[in-house]
Scaffold this active site. Structure first.
Site, mmCIF file in Angstrom:
data_model
loop_
_atom_site.group_PDB
_atom_site.id
_atom_site.type_symbol
_atom_site.label_atom_id
_atom_site.label_comp_id
_atom_site.label_asym_id
_atom_site.label_seq_id
_atom_site.Cartn_x
_atom_site.Cartn_y
_atom_site.Cartn_z
ATOM 1 N N ALA A 31 0.868 -1.193 0.000
ATOM 2 C CA ALA A 31 0.000 0.000 0.000
ATOM 3 C C ALA A 31 0.904 1.242 0.000
ATOM 4 O O ALA A 31 0.794 2.121 0.849
ATOM 5 C CB ALA A 31 -0.959 -0.012 1.194
ATOM 6 N N GLY A 35 5.517 8.479 1.298
ATOM 7 C CA GLY A 35 6.455 8.218 2.398
ATOM 8 C C GLY A 35 7.404 7.080 2.018
ATOM 9 O O GLY A 35 8.630 7.193 2.157
ATOM 10 N N HIS A 36 6.833 5.986 1.498
ATOM 11 C CA HIS A 36 7.680 4.872 1.058
ATOM 12 C C HIS A 36 8.594 5.329 -0.084
ATOM 13 O O HIS A 36 9.754 4.941 -0.139
ATOM 14 C CB HIS A 36 6.816 3.717 0.538
ATOM 15 C CG HIS A 36 5.947 3.082 1.578
ATOM 16 N ND1 HIS A 36 4.580 3.224 1.594
ATOM 17 C CD2 HIS A 36 6.251 2.295 2.636
ATOM 18 C CE1 HIS A 36 4.078 2.544 2.601
ATOM 19 N NE2 HIS A 36 5.061 1.982 3.262
ATOM 20 N N GLN A 60 2.568 -9.199 13.520
ATOM 21 C CA GLN A 60 2.590 -7.894 14.191
ATOM 22 C C GLN A 60 1.200 -7.284 14.345
ATOM 23 O O GLN A 60 1.058 -6.161 14.806
ATOM 24 C CB GLN A 60 3.558 -6.934 13.502
ATOM 25 C CG GLN A 60 3.139 -6.459 12.123
ATOM 26 C CD GLN A 60 4.256 -5.660 11.452
ATOM 27 O OE1 GLN A 60 5.227 -6.223 10.983
ATOM 28 N NE2 GLN A 60 4.112 -4.339 11.399
ATOM 29 N N LYS A 148 8.226 8.211 11.140
ATOM 30 C CA LYS A 148 6.856 8.242 11.668
ATOM 31 C C LYS A 148 6.677 7.128 12.706
ATOM 32 O O LYS A 148 6.065 7.344 13.742
ATOM 33 C CB LYS A 148 5.816 8.071 10.559
ATOM 34 C CG LYS A 148 4.391 8.152 11.112
ATOM 35 C CD LYS A 148 3.353 8.099 10.042
ATOM 36 C CE LYS A 148 3.070 6.707 9.588
ATOM 37 N NZ LYS A 148 2.401 5.859 10.610
#
Ligand code: PAF
Length: 252
Positions: A31, A35-36, A60, A148
Site C-alpha cells: 500500500a 512516504g515509502h 505484528q 513516523k
C-alpha cells in the site's frame, strides 16, 4: 526489476551479488505512498542495489481481522517500484517467512512494552522477528525506515546493536500531506469526516505545552487517545478514529 516470491530464490539471488555492491533494503507492508517513495529515493541514491520487500506480516497484528483488512494494492505497488528504479521486489507469502509456524520469535522486554507496545501487545515482537528474518535472508548493508514509526525505528536500531549486526539503519523524515497529516497506508481506511479530523493529531502534538495537555485536548475533541508521551526529544502520540489507529510524532 526482478520479482521473487520464494525465500530460497532470495537466498540464491543474494549469493551471486558481487561483494563490491552496497545493498539497500526497504522493508514495507505494501500500500505504498509518497512516504515509502522517499525511502526508495534515499536508498537509490545511497546504494548500488535496492531491494524492497512487500509482506503484510501477520505476527505484528494483534487482531487477525485488522491483518485481513489491511490495504493491499500489489499491482499498483509493483508499477511504483519499477518507476522508482528498484532492482528486486521480494514478495513472499506467509509460509515463506514462517516455514516453522511462528515458534521462534524475537523479544525485547523494555521499550517494546511502552507507548504503542502497551496498547498492541506482541506487536513489536512481530515487527522485530520479521525484520530479523528479512535481514538474514537479504543481508543488506543498509536498511531504510520512516521516522513516523519512531518507536519501531529505535527498537530496530537497538536490535541491530544488540546482535552485532553489520547493517546501517537509515532513518528518513516523515512525509506529510499539505495540512500536516503524516502519510500512512492506514489513511486510506479513513472516512472523509475522519480524514478531516485526523489532522488534529499532528497540530495538537506540535502546539501543546506538554504531553499531558496534548492528551487532554485530544480527548476533549472526542478522540480515543492511546497515549501521548515525550521520549528522546520527541512527542509521540497515538489515537483511534473508529477502527483506524493513527500514530505520529513531532520533534520537541
Ligand atoms: O513499518 C512497517 O511497514 C512494518 O512494521 C515493517 C518494518 C515492514 C515490518 O513488517
Amino acid at each position: 526489476m526482478i520479482e521473487l516470491q520464494l525465500s530460497e530464490q532470495m537466498r540464491q539471488w543474494r549469493k551471486q551479488v558481487s561483494l563490491k555492491k552496497v545493498i539497500g533494503l526497504v522493508p514495507t507492508m505494501g500500500a505504498l505512498h509518497e512516504g515509502h517513495l522517499s525511502l526508495l529515493k534515499k536508498a537509490r541514491e545511497e546504494c548500488d542495489v535496492v531491494v524492497v520487500s512487500i509482506f503484510v506480516n501477520p505476527t505484528q497484528f494483534e487482531d487477525s481481522n485488522d491483518w485481513a483488512i489491511y490495504p493491499k494494492t500489489l499491482s499498483q505497488d509493483i508499477s511504483l517500484l519499477k518507476t522508482a528504479g528498484v532492482d528486486v521486489a521480494f514478495l513472499p507469502t506467509v509460509d515463506q517467512i514462517y516455514p516453522e509456524g511462528d515458534h521462534f520469535q524475537l523479544t525485547e522486554d523494555s521499550l517494546s512494552r511502552l507507548f504503542c507496545g502497551a496498547h498492541r501487545p506482541g506487536h513489536f515482537r512481530g515487527v522485530l522477528t520479521v525484520v530479523m528474518k528479512l535481514f538474514h535472508l537479504i543481508k543488506p548493508h543498509q536498511a531504510y525506515f520512516g521516522e513516523k514509526d519512531f518507536q519501531q525505528l529505535q527498537l530496530i536500531k537497538g536490535m541491530v546493536e544488540a546482535f552485532f549486526m553489520d547493517i546501517k539503519i537509515c532513518p528518513c523524515p516523515t512525509v506529510r500531506e499539505a495540512d500536516g497529516l503524516a502519510l500512512s497506508s492506514r489513511n486510506s481506511q479513513l472516512t472523509l469526516e475522519q480524514r478531516s479530523q485526523a489532522v488534529e493529531l499532528h497540530k495538537i502534538l506540535q502546539v501543546s505545552p506538554s504531553a499531558s495537555s496534548a492528551k487532554s485536548v485530544l480527548s476533549q475533541k472526542g478522540f480515543l487517545v492511546d497515549y501521548v508521551e515525550d521520549y528522546q526529544g520527541r512527542r509521540l502520540g497515538a489515537i483511534r478514529l473508529g477502527k483506524v489507529r493513527l500514530i505520529d510524532n513531532v520533534i520537541l
